[in-house]
Each structure stands twice: as structure tokens, then as C-alpha cells.
Write an enzyme that holds these catalytic residues in place. Structure first.
Site, PDB file in Angstrom:
ATOM      1  N   LYS A 267       0.875  -1.186   0.000  1.00 41.12           N
ATOM      2  CA  LYS A 267       0.000   0.000   0.000  1.00 41.12           C
ATOM      3  C   LYS A 267       0.908   1.230   0.000  1.00 41.12           C
ATOM      4  O   LYS A 267       1.351   1.698   1.049  1.00 41.12           O
ATOM      5  CB  LYS A 267      -0.923  -0.046   1.221  1.00 41.12           C
ATOM      6  CG  LYS A 267      -2.102   0.902   1.140  1.00 41.12           C
ATOM      7  CD  LYS A 267      -3.118   0.604   2.236  1.00 41.12           C
ATOM      8  CE  LYS A 267      -4.114   1.736   2.423  1.00 41.12           C
ATOM      9  NZ  LYS A 267      -5.027   1.964   1.305  1.00 41.12           N
TER      10      LYS A 267
HETATM   11  N1  PMP Z   1      -7.706  -2.093  -2.642  1.00 40.49           N
HETATM   12  C1  PMP Z   1      -7.212  -0.847  -2.567  1.00 40.49           C
HETATM   13  C2  PMP Z   1      -6.511  -0.272  -3.740  1.00 40.49           C
HETATM   14  C3  PMP Z   1      -7.377  -0.102  -1.391  1.00 40.49           C
HETATM   15  O1  PMP Z   1      -6.907   1.141  -1.316  1.00 40.49           O
HETATM   16  C4  PMP Z   1      -8.063  -0.681  -0.305  1.00 40.49           C
HETATM   17  C5  PMP Z   1      -8.269   0.119   0.959  1.00 40.49           C
HETATM   18  N2  PMP Z   1      -7.133   0.051   1.800  1.00 40.49           N
HETATM   19  C6  PMP Z   1      -8.551  -1.989  -0.428  1.00 40.49           C
HETATM   20  C7  PMP Z   1      -8.350  -2.667  -1.622  1.00 40.49           C
HETATM   21  C8  PMP Z   1      -9.244  -2.659   0.702  1.00 40.49           C
HETATM   22  O2  PMP Z   1      -8.330  -2.990   1.718  1.00 40.49           O
HETATM   23  P1  PMP Z   1      -8.748  -3.019   3.237  1.00 40.49           P
HETATM   24  O3  PMP Z   1      -9.944  -3.911   3.323  1.00 40.49           O
HETATM   25  O4  PMP Z   1      -7.584  -3.585   3.942  1.00 40.49           O
HETATM   26  O5  PMP Z   1      -9.073  -1.633   3.633  1.00 40.49           O
END
Ligand code: PMP
Length: 302
Positions: free
Chosen positions: A154
């Protein structure tokens, strides 16, 4: 936003500032997380959802792009609790930790550049309409590929890709965009993972289709299996499968569980929120506020 964590201590938010020459500001060299805190008014308690899981992912992101992290998962959880207590919000919040290349330096290399860690916290409501549902399109932008920028990390820099997709969708009258991988498989939303129901089976793109390894995604897999008796199939998904799915929803920390009513103007199922989506939403929304004993281990009380 009253207080932030910056340069190793809690400071007033207005004092948490970086220089315009900071490596991360110039090159997008930061890893981050988005964490939700849910306020339960009956219990007068703020609960942070899956706190340690977010920091484990942050450490994995840091490892991929060689950002040094001086804190352990336990220490990061501890700093978060201290900051949440100090801010003392009695409403839902969003927590944003960032590990970043903090040095004032021109030059692209990742090793030998100083790193730091900071965090802020802000009141936060709905990100997508989870009660009415949303209309989505397939983006003309392709999801970043692991061979160019690793999607499982991320990284702030990667979010140019997500922002282009999200803007294009919104400017064209949609709520959200779904992105395809370079190879044409369905990858994910601009900030959410995707699930579809077909022939009674719940299906989601597998990890190698350039998705972020979502924490909500694994929460959904657990709810589907343990509460609804549904095994989740993780596999590549074709674009046209979305057009013939019985139900679709997006999920993420910000988006929570967002039912999809149409894809590229084609109704999903009957065009109303599907039954399985509703069941998962109901359990998820109770679990995150601390109302289901079996899921209180997902939560850290502030
Ligand atoms: N994909 C992307 C590109 C994101 O930014 C997020 C949000 N963090 C998610 C998927 C979902 O991840 P999470 O459930 O850990 O928030």
C-alpha cells in the site's frame, strides 16, 4: 484533527509538517494504512478494527519498498491507542499511519535514505453509499502490475493509478471504478476489493491478480464461511462475468460493504441489493461496533 504523531511524539496537528524537499513528497515513497475506529454510543466506546493486521500489512509494504520501520507491530498499536485517547473523539474515526522516506534528498534510490513514521486521525463517516448501493464502470485505466509497482504494497505513489480511475468514474456519473489487470482479469476497485455471487458461489479475484491484500476481504471470507456456510472461491474473474453475476459488492476499510447495483449500465441481478450482500452487511456492521461476541477479537477498545 487535534493531535498527530510526528517525529517520535504526539504533537498538535498543526505542528506536524514536512519539508517540500522530502523524498516521499517528491517521489511518492511512502507506505500507509487506512484504519477505522467505530464508536459504539451504547457502550460509550471507540473500537479500532483489526489494528494489528493493518500494521502487519504496513510492515510488509515497508519491506517491499525498503522503508525502514523502527517500531514493532505491538509498539505501533500502542502509539495508535495513545493518539486515539489523546484525540478523544466520540464518533467514528479514520486512522492514517504513514511510513515514509523522510530525508530532504534529490535522487531516486531507496536504500540509504532516512525514514520516519507519522500518523493522524480524523472523524470519518461513510465513504460510499452502503444503504442504497452504487453504480460502477470498468475503468479505461489498467491496475498497476506487480512487475511495475507492486499492488500488494500500500504505497502512496500507487494511488495515482487509483485516483485516475476514481476521477474518471465520478466525472462520468458513476460512483466507483473497477479496474482490470494488464492481462484483462478483473482486479479491484480504486480502493476496494470485489466479490461476486454466481450460481450460489461467492467468488473474488485471487491475490496474484494485482489486488491489495484487503483486510476487509479476509473479514468477508470469514463471515461468509462461518456465518453463511459459503466457501469463497479465489480465482481470476473475467470482465463479462461481472455482467452476468447475481450479486456484486465492493469491500474495504473505507467502503465497508458496498452493494453494486449496476456495472457498465447492466443491472446486477434484479438491480436491487442482493440477499447474500445484505446478510454479510448486517453481520459486518454489527461485528465492527462490538455487538457480536464472536467477533470482539477483531476489535481493540480505546
Ligand atoms: N484495494 C485498494 C486499492 C485499497 O486502497 C483498499 C483500501 N485500503 C482496499 C483494496 C481494501 O483494503 P482493506 O480492506 O484492507 O481496507
Amino acid at each position: 484533527m487535534k493531535y498527530a504523531f510526528f517525529n517520535g511524539k504526539i504533537v498538535p496537528f498543526k505542528d506536524a509538517k514536512v519539508s517540500i524537499m522530502t523524498h516521499a513528497f517528491n517521489y511518492g515513497t511512502a507506505c500507509f494504512e487506512g484504519i477505522r475506529g467505530y464508536y459504539n454510543p451504547k457502550k460509550k466506546q471507540l473500537f479500532i478494527l483489526k489494528l494489528a493486521d493493518h500494521y502487519e500489512r504496513l510492515l510488509r509494504s515497508c519491506k517491499i519498498v525498503r522503508i525502514g520501520m523502527k517500531y514493532s507491530v505491538d509498539e505501533l498499536c500502542d502509539i495508535t491507542l495513545k493518539l486515539a485517547k489523546k484525540n478523544n473523539y466520540h464518533e467514528d474515526v479514520y486512522i492514517r499511519p504513514l511510513a515514509y522516506k523522510s530525508q530532504e534528498k534529490i535522487g531516486l534510490g531507496l536504500s540509504g535514505v532516512d525514514d520516519d513514521f507519522c500518523m493522524f486521525l480524523s472523524p470519518f463517516g461513510k465513504y460510499l453509499d452502503t444503504s442504497k448501493g452504487i453504480n460502477v464502470c470498468l475503468s479505461t485505466w489498467r491496475r498497476i502490475d506487480d512487475s511495475s509497482i507492486p499492488a500488494r504494497a500500500k504505497l502512496t505513489g500507487s494511488y495515482i493509478n487509483s485516483s485516475l480511475a476514481k476521477s474518471e468514474a465520478v466525472e462520468n456519473g458513476y460512483d466507483e471504478a473497477i479496474m482490470l489487470s494488464m492481462d484483462g482479469h478483473v482486479s479491484e476497485g480504486s480502493g476496494e476489493n470485489i466479490f461476486m455471487l454466481r450460481h450460489g458461489r461467492l467468488i473474488t479475484p485471487y491475490l496474484a491478480d494485482n489486488i491489495l491484500e484487503g483486510i476487509t476481504r479476509s473479514n468477508v471470507i470469514r463471515i461468509a464461511r462461518d456465518e453463511l456456510g459459503l466457501e469463497v472461491e479465489e480465482r481470476s474473474v473475467d470482465r463479462s462475468e461481472l455482467y452476468v453475476a447475481d450479486e456484486i459488492f465492493l469491500c474495504g476499510t473505507g467502503a465497508e460493504i458496498a452493494p453494486v447495483l449496476s456495472v457498465d449500465k447492466r443491472k446486477v441481478g434484479s438491480g436491487k441489493i442482493g440477499k447474500i450482500t445484505k446478510d454479510i452487511q448486517k453481520i459486518y456492521f454489527s461485528a465492527v461496533r462490538g455487538d457480536i461476541p464472536a467477533y470482539t477479537n477483531w476489535l481493540t477498545a480505546v
